[in-house]
Enzyme design. Sequence first.
Site, PDB file in Angstrom:
ATOM      1  N   LYS A   1      19.179   7.875 -23.007  1.00  0.00           N
ATOM      2  CA  LYS A   1      19.168   6.068 -22.909  1.00  0.00           C
ATOM      3  C   LYS A   1      17.663   6.073 -24.159  1.00  0.00           C
ATOM      4  O   LYS A   1      18.051   5.192 -24.816  1.00  0.00           O
ATOM      5  CB  LYS A   1      18.243   6.148 -21.372  1.00  0.00           C
ATOM      6  CG  LYS A   1      17.996   4.866 -21.260  1.00  0.00           C
ATOM      7  CD  LYS A   1      17.309   4.328 -20.428  1.00  0.00           C
ATOM      8  CE  LYS A   1      18.081   4.619 -18.737  1.00  0.00           C
ATOM      9  NZ  LYS A   1      17.257   5.106 -17.389  1.00  0.00           N
TER      10      LYS A   1
ATOM     11  N   ARG B   1      11.092   3.866 -17.674  1.00  0.00           N
ATOM     12  CA  ARG B   1      12.436   4.204 -17.586  1.00  0.00           C
ATOM     13  C   ARG B   1      12.630   5.689 -17.371  1.00  0.00           C
ATOM     14  O   ARG B   1      11.998   6.255 -18.526  1.00  0.00           O
ATOM     15  CB  ARG B   1      13.610   3.386 -18.908  1.00  0.00           C
ATOM     16  CG  ARG B   1      13.289   2.137 -18.450  1.00  0.00           C
ATOM     17  CD  ARG B   1      14.213   1.207 -19.260  1.00  0.00           C
ATOM     18  NE  ARG B   1      14.699   1.295 -18.499  1.00  0.00           N
ATOM     19  CZ  ARG B   1      16.742   0.785 -19.311  1.00  0.00           C
ATOM     20  NH1 ARG B   1      15.732  -0.024 -21.123  1.00  0.00           N
ATOM     21  NH2 ARG B   1      17.766   0.616 -19.110  1.00  0.00           N
TER      22      ARG B   1
ATOM     23  N   MET C   1      17.416   9.836 -11.404  1.00  0.00           N
ATOM     24  CA  MET C   1      15.444   9.724 -11.177  1.00  0.00           C
ATOM     25  C   MET C   1      14.856   8.152 -10.831  1.00  0.00           C
ATOM     26  O   MET C   1      15.949   7.230 -11.042  1.00  0.00           O
ATOM     27  CB  MET C   1      15.610  10.334 -12.896  1.00  0.00           C
ATOM     28  CG  MET C   1      15.529  11.814 -13.040  1.00  0.00           C
ATOM     29  SD  MET C   1      15.535  12.781 -14.078  1.00  0.00           S
ATOM     30  CE  MET C   1      16.706  12.051 -15.327  1.00  0.00           C
TER      31      MET C   1
ATOM     32  N   ARG D   1      25.482   3.585 -23.834  1.00  0.00           N
ATOM     33  CA  ARG D   1      25.990   5.236 -23.362  1.00  0.00           C
ATOM     34  C   ARG D   1      27.246   5.131 -23.360  1.00  0.00           C
ATOM     35  O   ARG D   1      28.328   4.221 -22.982  1.00  0.00           O
ATOM     36  CB  ARG D   1      25.254   6.281 -22.484  1.00  0.00           C
ATOM     37  CG  ARG D   1      25.880   5.686 -20.913  1.00  0.00           C
ATOM     38  CD  ARG D   1      25.491   5.642 -19.555  1.00  0.00           C
ATOM     39  NE  ARG D   1      25.528   5.297 -18.398  1.00  0.00           N
ATOM     40  CZ  ARG D   1      24.530   5.264 -17.466  1.00  0.00           C
ATOM     41  NH1 ARG D   1      23.295   5.554 -17.701  1.00  0.00           N
ATOM     42  NH2 ARG D   1      25.303   4.169 -16.415  1.00  0.00           N
TER      43      ARG D   1
ATOM     44  N   HIS E   1      27.264   2.576  -6.970  1.00  0.00           N
ATOM     45  CA  HIS E   1      27.109   4.379  -7.427  1.00  0.00           C
ATOM     46  C   HIS E   1      28.305   4.890  -6.481  1.00  0.00           C
ATOM     47  O   HIS E   1      28.664   5.726  -7.447  1.00  0.00           O
ATOM     48  CB  HIS E   1      25.795   4.468  -5.918  1.00  0.00           C
ATOM     49  CG  HIS E   1      26.123   6.363  -6.277  1.00  0.00           C
ATOM     50  ND1 HIS E   1      26.211   7.235  -4.904  1.00  0.00           N
ATOM     51  CD2 HIS E   1      25.303   6.922  -6.547  1.00  0.00           C
ATOM     52  CE1 HIS E   1      25.719   8.195  -5.176  1.00  0.00           C
ATOM     53  NE2 HIS E   1      24.910   7.969  -6.526  1.00  0.00           N
TER      54      HIS E   1
ATOM     55  N   SER F   1      46.115  43.523 -21.020  1.00  0.00           N
ATOM     56  CA  SER F   1      45.961  41.831 -20.084  1.00  0.00           C
ATOM     57  C   SER F   1      44.695  42.067 -19.711  1.00  0.00           C
ATOM     58  O   SER F   1      44.432  42.793 -18.814  1.00  0.00           O
ATOM     59  CB  SER F   1      47.293  41.899 -20.146  1.00  0.00           C
ATOM     60  OG  SER F   1      46.574  40.595 -19.065  1.00  0.00           O
TER      61      SER F   1
ATOM     62  N   CYS G   1      44.768  37.528 -17.743  1.00  0.00           N
ATOM     63  CA  CYS G   1      45.570  36.977 -16.756  1.00  0.00           C
ATOM     64  C   CYS G   1      45.116  36.188 -15.137  1.00  0.00           C
ATOM     65  O   CYS G   1      45.676  36.471 -14.262  1.00  0.00           O
ATOM     66  CB  CYS G   1      46.709  37.529 -16.175  1.00  0.00           C
ATOM     67  SG  CYS G   1      46.382  39.277 -15.626  1.00  0.00           S
TER      68      CYS G   1
ATOM     69  N   TYR H   1      47.172  35.263 -26.108  1.00  0.00           N
ATOM     70  CA  TYR H   1      47.237  34.378 -25.211  1.00  0.00           C
ATOM     71  C   TYR H   1      45.927  34.443 -23.862  1.00  0.00           C
ATOM     72  O   TYR H   1      45.675  35.405 -23.186  1.00  0.00           O
ATOM     73  CB  TYR H   1      48.520  34.576 -24.667  1.00  0.00           C
ATOM     74  CG  TYR H   1      48.855  35.736 -23.295  1.00  0.00           C
ATOM     75  CD1 TYR H   1      48.605  35.613 -22.376  1.00  0.00           C
ATOM     76  CD2 TYR H   1      49.414  37.318 -24.233  1.00  0.00           C
ATOM     77  CE1 TYR H   1      49.080  37.141 -21.777  1.00  0.00           C
ATOM     78  CE2 TYR H   1      49.262  38.166 -23.501  1.00  0.00           C
ATOM     79  CZ  TYR H   1      49.114  38.183 -22.122  1.00  0.00           C
ATOM     80  OH  TYR H   1      49.453  39.339 -21.299  1.00  0.00           O
TER      81      TYR H   1
HETATM   82  P1  ADP Z   1      19.033   3.781 -14.285  1.00  0.00           P
HETATM   83  O1  ADP Z   1      19.448   5.609 -15.598  1.00  0.00           O
HETATM   84  O2  ADP Z   1      19.616   4.828 -13.293  1.00  0.00           O
HETATM   85  O3  ADP Z   1      20.211   3.194 -14.751  1.00  0.00           O
HETATM   86  P2  ADP Z   1      17.219   2.487 -15.888  1.00  0.00           P
HETATM   87  O4  ADP Z   1      16.019   2.662 -16.802  1.00  0.00           O
HETATM   88  O5  ADP Z   1      18.373   2.348 -16.733  1.00  0.00           O
HETATM   89  O6  ADP Z   1      17.816   3.530 -15.217  1.00  0.00           O
HETATM   90  O7  ADP Z   1      17.118   0.795 -15.210  1.00  0.00           O
HETATM   91  C1  ADP Z   1      17.949   0.478 -14.232  1.00  0.00           C
HETATM   92  C2  ADP Z   1      17.574  -0.929 -14.503  1.00  0.00           C
HETATM   93  O8  ADP Z   1      16.403  -2.271 -14.907  1.00  0.00           O
HETATM   94  C3  ADP Z   1      18.668  -1.972 -15.378  1.00  0.00           C
HETATM   95  O9  ADP Z   1      19.901  -1.435 -15.524  1.00  0.00           O
HETATM   96  C4  ADP Z   1      18.239  -2.617 -15.801  1.00  0.00           C
HETATM   97  O10 ADP Z   1      18.373  -3.349 -15.577  1.00  0.00           O
HETATM   98  C5  ADP Z   1      16.713  -2.872 -15.186  1.00  0.00           C
HETATM   99  N1  ADP Z   1      15.816  -2.681 -16.543  1.00  0.00           N
HETATM  100  C6  ADP Z   1      15.478  -1.235 -16.873  1.00  0.00           C
HETATM  101  N2  ADP Z   1      14.013  -1.740 -18.263  1.00  0.00           N
HETATM  102  C7  ADP Z   1      14.202  -2.725 -17.854  1.00  0.00           C
HETATM  103  C8  ADP Z   1      13.686  -4.180 -19.223  1.00  0.00           C
HETATM  104  N3  ADP Z   1      12.430  -3.594 -20.213  1.00  0.00           N
HETATM  105  N4  ADP Z   1      13.687  -5.397 -19.029  1.00  0.00           N
HETATM  106  C9  ADP Z   1      14.945  -5.463 -17.609  1.00  0.00           C
HETATM  107  N5  ADP Z   1      15.601  -5.299 -16.993  1.00  0.00           N
HETATM  108  C10 ADP Z   1      14.870  -3.654 -17.350  1.00  0.00           C
HETATM  109 MG    MG Z   2      20.501   2.806 -16.578  1.00  0.00          MG
END
Ligand code: ADP
Ligand code: MG
Length: 926
Positions: A56, A126, A137, A376, A494, A818, A885, A905
Amino acid sequence: MAKTIKRKTASKKVALKATAKPGKKSTSSKKVRYVYYFGDGKADGDGKMKALLGGKGANLAEMTRIGLPVPPGFTISTDVCTYYYDYKKTYPKQLSGEVDAALSKVERSVGKKLGDRTNPLLVSVRSGARDSMPGMMDTILNLGMNDEVVEVVAEKSGNPRFAWDSYRRFLQMYGDVVMGVQKRQDEDHEPFETVIEEIKHEAGVEKDNELTVDHLKKLVERFKQLIKERTGKTFPQDPRQQLWGAIGAVFGSWNNDRAIVYRRKYGIPHEWGTAVSVQTMVFGNRGDTSATGVAFTRDPATGEKVFYGEYLINAQGEDVVAGVRTPHPVAQLAEEMPAAHKELMKVRSILEKHFRDMQDLEFTVEDNKLYILQTRNGKRTGFAAVRIATDMVKEKLISKSEALKRIPADSLSHLLAPIFDRESVKNARKIASGLAAGPGAASGQIVFNAKDAVELVHKGERVVLVRIETSPEDLRGMIAAEGILTARGGVSSHAALVARQMGKVCVCGASALKIDYAAQTVSAGDVTLKQGDFISIDGTIGEVYAGEVKTAASEIVQVLVEKKLEPKKSRIYQEFDSLMGWADKARKLDVRTNADSPEQVATAIAFGAKGIGLCRTEHMFFEGDRIDAMREMILAETVEDRRKALAKLLPYQREDFVGIFKELKGWPATIRFLDPPLHEFLPHTEAQQRELAAKLGVPADKLAHRVQELHEFNPMLGHRGCRLGITFPEVTEMQARAIFEAAAEVQKNKTKVKPEIMIPLVGFPKELKLQIDIVHRVAKEVAKEKKTKFNYLVGTMIEVPRAAIVADEIARDADFFSFGTNDLTQTALGMSRDDSGSFLPHYQELEIVKNNPFATIDQAGVGKLMEVARDQAHKTRANIKLGICGEHGGEPESVKFCHRLGLDYVSCSPFRVPVAKLAAAQAALS
Ligand code: ADP
Ligand code: MG
Ligand code: MG
């Protein structure tokens, strides 16, 4: 795997350098940086720094660099996480200074300050590991809110509802993640959710967004009370204290239960650690000109090139994913917020061109202005992986070798998995439809929670996990189930996310379903199903059927094996075919198959196998009447009697080989002589023994006596393998004769036959020599009788450590080796495959072993023995043919290892052949 190890030591080194003298101030010239700023088009980090900044953080930096609208912030590196766990949850000294500096930079950039009375800054904190671990997390939003700041935000924004909604969200996340106010064992709901329900009830409203400012204020008070009650502590008003609390909690969440389960499932090393990104908040909950959403640049379930995603107006963060309200498809944004939609479409194309892969992005619109919060490489199904890769080659976005490298080899097995049979579907009762979130067909008993799923599957049942929505707590159940069905949630829910990644069949958001956890029922219209009833779901088209539905072969199998579908009528077949063509050009390693019948051979050849790597002859002895002749042979007391019984078996064996040789059309066949201990062929209960005795006309006690004699304390290490042929040479003789007579018959019709006769479980050179002498003698005899010549090899399996060590001597007589890695693993580890189930999972949990050694070659141990055998063998026979094998021959990591070992192989079961070919190509390309 080698890569992992390298990276691991690299990151250790950095951590050590930084922390060598924890007491002293770091004065070295090469100062380690812990905090990386991004904002205003510039960033300290970039997209390549995933190990240090997490996926991220690295991509936030990269997106900032390429000019995308990313709110400014900074990332604290994974090294700090390592330090945090190495030094009793403390931080390196210099960290707080670096955080202060980066925070000031953010504050200057946006003209706001954390905790300021006039212009307060709010941030998110985050989590983010090197590989994404969706939802595992924690993340905290709206940090910086307190009793004063909320008033300022209310006034400045002219939107008190928004201010109080943001505050209550912050309290909820902070209370949960940092202060640990979570569901107790005796509670059904999250405590904060319970409070929200109470307030909604008092207010007489149904949805969160119908609560007024006064309700929200009340909610904030109750949340604070709840925190105090549960923790004995007051919620901290000081934003700095909040910030450090949140940073610690995010590092702490690296080791929460669900993150650990997830890492184990996906083989993510525990020592990677998470990074923490602190980022300026933008608000999707500021009213009807704001929104939050997620999108994929292509359809992650099918791979189709359509923009795919969903959003919610006036919402924040996880609302979309959590299924609080039903989100709108992203196409609708074009009408609701045309400017933001146009921007978003531009971003889509920039991202795909830049990252050259399908992206999974998170965005927020604040007052019609678009912000990108994450991107990502999107997780995708096997179907989508193949389609996206082949499409991107056509679009000249990537090369063929990139396409090959990008598709997880294992995901090809999803493409070969059965689908529902068309006829049976017509007769099935469709009860609901939802989103096609994970392609394939699944039928199983209904279970409503993860625990039941795991228990039933343990008992050997097939289950479908039926949930209103899933959460990370359900992970174990999702792993166990055949398929996942949810009533709520979209393509980014999810359930969809996890299913995609695991290749599970999944239908989500089947909103017609009414699920009652308490009553353990799911109903739709007038149909009500209970726990344990069968349900069937088609994750390719998103349909749900009551009862069990029969399955049919995948389109690829219909084209290649059943030959009842025309190649040009199946798109997925065509994509598969191009991919296999590229793989064949790239790979060095050949792929053979483990097959004991003409049908299996035909299937494997259709998938592109170059012959048989293991034909287990004993499988043929179990069929029909032959088992009786086999038993007669075992019961015989003299060589003459034994020969009589063997004479009955000979024609059966010969016919089997004729069928196999014909189907092979000239490809080689490695045929292993009788391997299992003889008692496996005899009945073990008294009743069965009496029945057999009557049938064979022998006294029952004689039979019982023989069974007694053959009893072994440890059959795995007993009278089996070539030890049988050594004590009963006439068995070897019969098997050799069957092979050569069959070869003579088939080659009469101009089909080439190449038997490669394989002697099992050899440990002493002389064992092999004695058996080989018999084979050569019989070959000569049959050649003379039939007036023909044979093109054959004789070799051995390497499956006991002694054989590996004296391989130079064994290679004097063997044309080929083998590696029988099933037994080699058992004998090298002294661990029985069948009994290891009782302790091996524990070993994996404790990370004594990283993988199950019976699934993935234990490279350091068993792999080392293979290396020794190869080197020893080359001393006496430079051109010896080498193959494998064991079960491992179809497992991608092991295939790659075999490539590095320089084998000729690998051999695997017919349906694994495409997987092995792709893995072999990937090994050659890396
Ligand atoms: P995860 O790894 O579980 O996706 P994120 O860090 O991406 O967690 O956060 C989840 C959500 O929180 C993001 O998808 C976004 O919608 C919101 N979020 C995170 N940071 C910000 C931010 N700076 N401003 C607005 N929304 C945020
Ligand atoms: Mg996210
Ligand atoms: Mg064996």
